[in-house]
Design an enzyme around this catalytic site. Structure first.
Site, PDB file in Angstrom:
ATOM      1  N   GLY A  14       0.753  -1.165  -0.126  1.00 40.31           N
ATOM      2  CA  GLY A  14      -0.211  -0.075  -0.234  1.00 40.31           C
ATOM      3  C   GLY A  14       0.893   1.215   0.093  1.00 40.31           C
ATOM      4  O   GLY A  14       0.441   2.227   0.543  1.00 40.31           O
ATOM      5  N   ARG A  16       1.752   3.544  -2.121  1.00 40.87           N
ATOM      6  CA  ARG A  16       1.267   4.798  -2.628  1.00 40.87           C
ATOM      7  C   ARG A  16       0.218   5.464  -1.941  1.00 40.87           C
ATOM      8  O   ARG A  16      -0.229   6.482  -2.434  1.00 40.87           O
ATOM      9  CB  ARG A  16       1.197   4.626  -4.293  1.00 40.87           C
ATOM     10  CG  ARG A  16       2.478   4.383  -5.012  1.00 40.87           C
ATOM     11  CD  ARG A  16       2.196   4.762  -6.415  1.00 40.87           C
ATOM     12  NE  ARG A  16       1.536   3.588  -6.895  1.00 40.87           N
ATOM     13  CZ  ARG A  16       2.035   2.338  -7.449  1.00 40.87           C
ATOM     14  NH1 ARG A  16       3.098   2.253  -7.573  1.00 40.87           N
ATOM     15  NH2 ARG A  16       1.044   1.529  -7.862  1.00 40.87           N
ATOM     16  N   MET A  19      -1.463   6.481   4.004  1.00 40.84           N
ATOM     17  CA  MET A  19      -0.676   5.929   5.185  1.00 40.84           C
ATOM     18  C   MET A  19       0.756   5.439   4.761  1.00 40.84           C
ATOM     19  O   MET A  19       1.998   5.499   5.222  1.00 40.84           O
ATOM     20  CB  MET A  19      -1.290   4.703   5.881  1.00 40.84           C
ATOM     21  CG  MET A  19      -2.292   5.238   7.025  1.00 40.84           C
ATOM     22  SD  MET A  19      -1.482   6.361   8.165  1.00 40.84           S
ATOM     23  CE  MET A  19      -0.585   5.076   9.270  1.00 40.84           C
ATOM     24  N   GLY A  82      -1.583  -2.540   9.949  1.00 42.31           N
ATOM     25  CA  GLY A  82      -2.489  -1.204  10.367  1.00 42.31           C
ATOM     26  C   GLY A  82      -3.777  -1.422   9.582  1.00 42.31           C
ATOM     27  O   GLY A  82      -4.671  -0.470   9.981  1.00 42.31           O
ATOM     28  N   SER A  84      -7.485  -1.856   8.450  1.00 41.22           N
ATOM     29  CA  SER A  84      -8.610  -2.050   9.324  1.00 41.22           C
ATOM     30  C   SER A  84      -9.441  -3.231   8.830  1.00 41.22           C
ATOM     31  O   SER A  84      -8.949  -3.849   7.939  1.00 41.22           O
ATOM     32  CB  SER A  84      -9.430  -0.845   9.376  1.00 41.22           C
ATOM     33  OG  SER A  84      -9.656  -0.483   8.061  1.00 41.22           O
ATOM     34  N   ASN A 111      -4.906   0.962  15.684  1.00 42.18           N
ATOM     35  CA  ASN A 111      -4.538   2.514  15.861  1.00 42.18           C
ATOM     36  C   ASN A 111      -3.034   2.637  16.328  1.00 42.18           C
ATOM     37  O   ASN A 111      -2.746   2.121  17.485  1.00 42.18           O
ATOM     38  CB  ASN A 111      -5.328   2.973  16.598  1.00 42.18           C
ATOM     39  CG  ASN A 111      -5.295   4.567  16.169  1.00 42.18           C
ATOM     40  OD1 ASN A 111      -4.191   5.220  16.163  1.00 42.18           O
ATOM     41  ND2 ASN A 111      -6.531   5.227  15.834  1.00 42.18           N
ATOM     42  N   HIS A 139     -13.698  10.690  10.887  1.00 46.84           N
ATOM     43  CA  HIS A 139     -12.791  10.536  10.000  1.00 46.84           C
ATOM     44  C   HIS A 139     -12.950  11.472   8.663  1.00 46.84           C
ATOM     45  O   HIS A 139     -13.971  11.923   8.132  1.00 46.84           O
ATOM     46  CB  HIS A 139     -12.615   9.080   9.346  1.00 46.84           C
ATOM     47  CG  HIS A 139     -11.956   8.224  10.263  1.00 46.84           C
ATOM     48  ND1 HIS A 139     -12.647   7.660  11.565  1.00 46.84           N
ATOM     49  CD2 HIS A 139     -10.497   8.002  10.793  1.00 46.84           C
ATOM     50  CE1 HIS A 139     -11.931   6.937  12.381  1.00 46.84           C
ATOM     51  NE2 HIS A 139     -10.756   7.149  11.810  1.00 46.84           N
ATOM     52  N   LYS A 143     -12.071   7.554   3.768  1.00 47.92           N
ATOM     53  CA  LYS A 143     -11.956   6.425   4.514  1.00 47.92           C
ATOM     54  C   LYS A 143     -12.860   5.377   3.786  1.00 47.92           C
ATOM     55  O   LYS A 143     -14.199   6.075   3.738  1.00 47.92           O
ATOM     56  CB  LYS A 143     -12.193   6.724   5.884  1.00 47.92           C
ATOM     57  CG  LYS A 143     -12.210   5.446   6.645  1.00 47.92           C
ATOM     58  CD  LYS A 143     -12.039   5.812   8.317  1.00 47.92           C
ATOM     59  CE  LYS A 143     -11.964   4.384   8.922  1.00 47.92           C
ATOM     60  NZ  LYS A 143     -10.799   3.573   8.577  1.00 47.92           N
ATOM     61  N   GLY A 149     -11.605   0.749  12.486  1.00 48.71           N
ATOM     62  CA  GLY A 149     -11.164  -0.415  13.453  1.00 48.71           C
ATOM     63  C   GLY A 149     -10.856   0.059  14.684  1.00 48.71           C
ATOM     64  O   GLY A 149     -11.148  -0.921  15.688  1.00 48.71           O
TER      65      GLY A 149
HETATM   66  N1  LIG Z   1      -3.734   1.265  12.359  1.00 50.57           N
HETATM   67  C1  LIG Z   1      -3.576   2.437  12.312  1.00 50.57           C
HETATM   68  O1  LIG Z   1      -2.965   3.372  12.976  1.00 50.57           O
HETATM   69  C2  LIG Z   1      -4.186   3.082  10.901  1.00 50.57           C
HETATM   70  C3  LIG Z   1      -4.722   2.334  10.064  1.00 50.57           C
HETATM   71  N2  LIG Z   1      -5.113   2.785   8.796  1.00 50.57           N
HETATM   72  C4  LIG Z   1      -6.078   1.877   8.005  1.00 50.57           C
HETATM   73  O2  LIG Z   1      -5.087   1.694   6.872  1.00 50.57           O
HETATM   74  C5  LIG Z   1      -5.825   1.312   5.750  1.00 50.57           C
HETATM   75  C6  LIG Z   1      -5.263   2.376   4.798  1.00 50.57           C
HETATM   76  O3  LIG Z   1      -5.565   3.497   4.837  1.00 50.57           O
HETATM   77  P1  LIG Z   1      -5.080   4.638   3.781  1.00 50.57           P
HETATM   78  O4  LIG Z   1      -3.592   4.677   3.718  1.00 50.57           O
HETATM   79  O5  LIG Z   1      -5.665   5.978   4.171  1.00 50.57           O
HETATM   80  O6  LIG Z   1      -5.703   4.103   2.467  1.00 50.57           O
HETATM   81  P2  LIG Z   1      -5.183   4.469   0.929  1.00 50.57           P
HETATM   82  O7  LIG Z   1      -6.437   4.165   0.029  1.00 50.57           O
HETATM   83  O8  LIG Z   1      -4.636   5.932   0.787  1.00 50.57           O
HETATM   84  O9  LIG Z   1      -4.152   3.642   0.913  1.00 50.57           O
HETATM   85  C7  LIG Z   1      -4.400   2.179   0.536  1.00 50.57           C
HETATM   86  C8  LIG Z   1      -3.402   1.763  -0.582  1.00 50.57           C
HETATM   87  O10 LIG Z   1      -3.357   0.462  -0.699  1.00 50.57           O
HETATM   88  C9  LIG Z   1      -3.048   0.129  -2.216  1.00 50.57           C
HETATM   89  N3  LIG Z   1      -3.723  -1.365  -2.490  1.00 50.57           N
HETATM   90  C10 LIG Z   1      -4.999  -1.902  -2.597  1.00 50.57           C
HETATM   91  N4  LIG Z   1      -4.710  -2.948  -2.613  1.00 50.57           N
HETATM   92  C11 LIG Z   1      -3.688  -3.420  -2.757  1.00 50.57           C
HETATM   93  C12 LIG Z   1      -2.861  -4.737  -2.657  1.00 50.57           C
HETATM   94  N5  LIG Z   1      -3.538  -6.069  -2.899  1.00 50.57           N
HETATM   95  N6  LIG Z   1      -1.505  -4.743  -2.482  1.00 50.57           N
HETATM   96  C13 LIG Z   1      -0.741  -3.535  -2.259  1.00 50.57           C
HETATM   97  N7  LIG Z   1      -1.369  -2.346  -2.328  1.00 50.57           N
HETATM   98  C14 LIG Z   1      -2.800  -2.350  -2.480  1.00 50.57           C
HETATM   99  C15 LIG Z   1      -4.157   1.184  -2.633  1.00 50.57           C
HETATM  100  O11 LIG Z   1      -4.016   1.339  -4.241  1.00 50.57           O
HETATM  101  P3  LIG Z   1      -5.227   1.812  -5.154  1.00 50.57           P
HETATM  102  O12 LIG Z   1      -5.850   3.042  -4.480  1.00 50.57           O
HETATM  103  O13 LIG Z   1      -4.492   1.914  -6.483  1.00 50.57           O
HETATM  104  O14 LIG Z   1      -6.245   0.669  -4.996  1.00 50.57           O
HETATM  105  C16 LIG Z   1      -3.752   2.348  -1.893  1.00 50.57           C
HETATM  106  O15 LIG Z   1      -2.511   2.961  -2.483  1.00 50.57           O
HETATM  107  C17 LIG Z   1      -7.057   1.428   5.948  1.00 50.57           C
HETATM  108  O16 LIG Z   1      -7.718   0.106   6.365  1.00 50.57           O
HETATM  109  C18 LIG Z   1      -7.018   2.528   7.301  1.00 50.57           C
HETATM  110  O17 LIG Z   1      -8.360   2.303   8.026  1.00 50.57           O
HETATM  111  C19 LIG Z   1      -5.091   4.127   8.537  1.00 50.57           C
HETATM  112  C20 LIG Z   1      -4.594   5.063   9.370  1.00 50.57           C
HETATM  113  C21 LIG Z   1      -3.979   4.449  10.592  1.00 50.57           C
HETATM  114  O1  LIG Z   2      -8.777   5.279   7.831  1.00 50.60           O
HETATM  115  C1  LIG Z   2      -8.298   5.767   8.591  1.00 50.60           C
HETATM  116  O2  LIG Z   2      -7.836   7.113   8.360  1.00 50.60           O
HETATM  117  C2  LIG Z   2      -7.850   5.289   9.802  1.00 50.60           C
HETATM  118  N1  LIG Z   2      -8.088   4.010  10.059  1.00 50.60           N
HETATM  119  C3  LIG Z   2      -7.852   3.383  11.327  1.00 50.60           C
HETATM  120  C4  LIG Z   2      -9.210   2.859  11.753  1.00 50.60           C
HETATM  121  O3  LIG Z   2     -10.014   2.274  10.891  1.00 50.60           O
HETATM  122  O4  LIG Z   2      -9.448   2.868  12.835  1.00 50.60           O
HETATM  123  C5  LIG Z   2      -7.131   4.241  12.424  1.00 50.60           C
HETATM  124  C6  LIG Z   2      -7.508   5.655  12.275  1.00 50.60           C
HETATM  125  O5  LIG Z   2      -8.575   5.666  12.849  1.00 50.60           O
HETATM  126  C7  LIG Z   2      -7.136   6.027  10.897  1.00 50.60           C
END
Ligand SMILES: NC(=O)C1=CN([C@@H]2O[C@H](COP(=O)(O)OP(=O)(O)OC[C@H]3O[C@@H](n4cnc5c(N)ncnc54)[C@H](OP(=O)(O)O)[C@@H]3O)[C@@H](O)[C@H]2O)C=CC1
Ligand SMILES: O=C(O)C1=N[C@H](C(=O)O)C[C@H](O)C1
Length: 252
Positions: A14, A16, A19, A82, A84, A111, A139, A143, A149
């Protein structure tokens, strides 16, 4: 003379995304890690193994993360997750996969922000003292899932603490005239999801009992808030076989 320590070889899935971009930057800026693979949608996962990744960090989507994680475990690559979407059933599925790979470590954290981890711990501690509780997660509108999560995990730990304390259902005489008006029920805890431009990731837990309320609130104002936790998990997972859920056990 002290021996030079090899940097931890990290692959990001992920890479690009919102996160993933931040994680790549944080890994590149850390002295003890080397970013060896940046994988996004459409790229073969094998790229991470070919590059010799010791740890993969996954911030992809709830639909794809399980397949990614299964692949990492099969390859013997540690994983920090990370993404969700981790229900109790999914967690148990991952635990089962790890049984066959005793040397592999996986950290799944809803988180990575220290304040959010503390909010969940404080909520767990407060739960038994209050008959009422509701969660509001807020959010950015890009999202893709709801509830978050973090909200799911918070509801789970509150529900477990309430059950252990022998508390009954949260009192609520309201007749919902329109579906969704009272949010969604997660293990007996109402969760409400708000989306607005300008927000990043925020959550309130509102507790109530006779004559008083307690509100716990956490705000991630920027995605840098998650990076110390992600880097801590990467450093920890290589010497922590098996499954770790949440960042709490790594904080000491
Ligand atoms: N635990 C934590 O602290 C946090 C968790 N999160 C979670 O992280 C996840 C991502 O969030 P966020 O970065 O905002 O989302 P984004 O949509 O910005 O990023 C997800 C990325 O994953 C890519 N992707 C999709 N499928 C695949 C695959 N099979 N292999 C590799 N890459 C893939 C997407 O590409 P494309 O767009 O081209 O499909 C995209 O670039 C969410 O579930 C979010 O809830 C977010 C923030 C904090
Ligand atoms: O998608 C997000 O942005 C986030 N996802 C995580 C979640 O689903 O709890 C963590 C944080 O809230 C940001």
């Amino acid at each position: 003379m002290t021996e030079a320590v090899e940097p931890i070889r990290v692959g990001v899935l992920g890479a690009r995304g919102r996160m993933g971009t931040e994680v790549c930057r944080a890994v590149n800026e850390s002295d003890d890690m080397e970013l060896v693979a940046m994988i996004d949608d459409g790229d073969p996962l094998a790229g991470a193994a070919d590059a010799g990744a010791q740890v993969v960090v996954d911030f992809t989507t709830p639909d794809t993360v399980l397949g990614n994680l299964r692949w990492c475990i099969d390859q013997g690559i540690h994983a920090v997750v990370g993404t969700s979407g981790f229900t109790a059933d999914r967690i148990e599925e991952v635990r089962g996969w790890l049984d066959g790979k005793p040397g592999v470590g996986v950290v799944i954290a809803p988180n990575f922000a220290i304040g959010a981890v503390l909010m969940m711990e404080f909520a767990e501690r407060a739960a038994r003292f209050f008959e009422s509780v509701e969660i509001v997660e807020m959010h950015h509108p890009k999202k893709i899932d709801a509830p978050s999560g973090t909200a799911l995990r918070t509801a789970q730990v509150i529900a477990e603490a309430r059950a252990a304390a022998g508390l009954g259902p949260v009192p609520d005489a309201t007749k919902e005239e329109m579906a969704g008006a009272r949010g969604t029920d997660v293990e007996g805890v109402r969760v409400h999801a708000l989306r607005a431009t300008g927000l990043v990731a925020h959550q309130e837990v509102l507790f109530g009992t006779a004559g008083e309320t307690l509100t716990l609130r956490h705000d991630s104002l920027d995605r840098t808030s998650f990076m110390p936790g992600v880097l801590l998990a990467v450093r920890s997972v290589i010497r922590r076989p098996g499954l770790t859920v949440g960042l709490g056990p790594l904080l000491g």
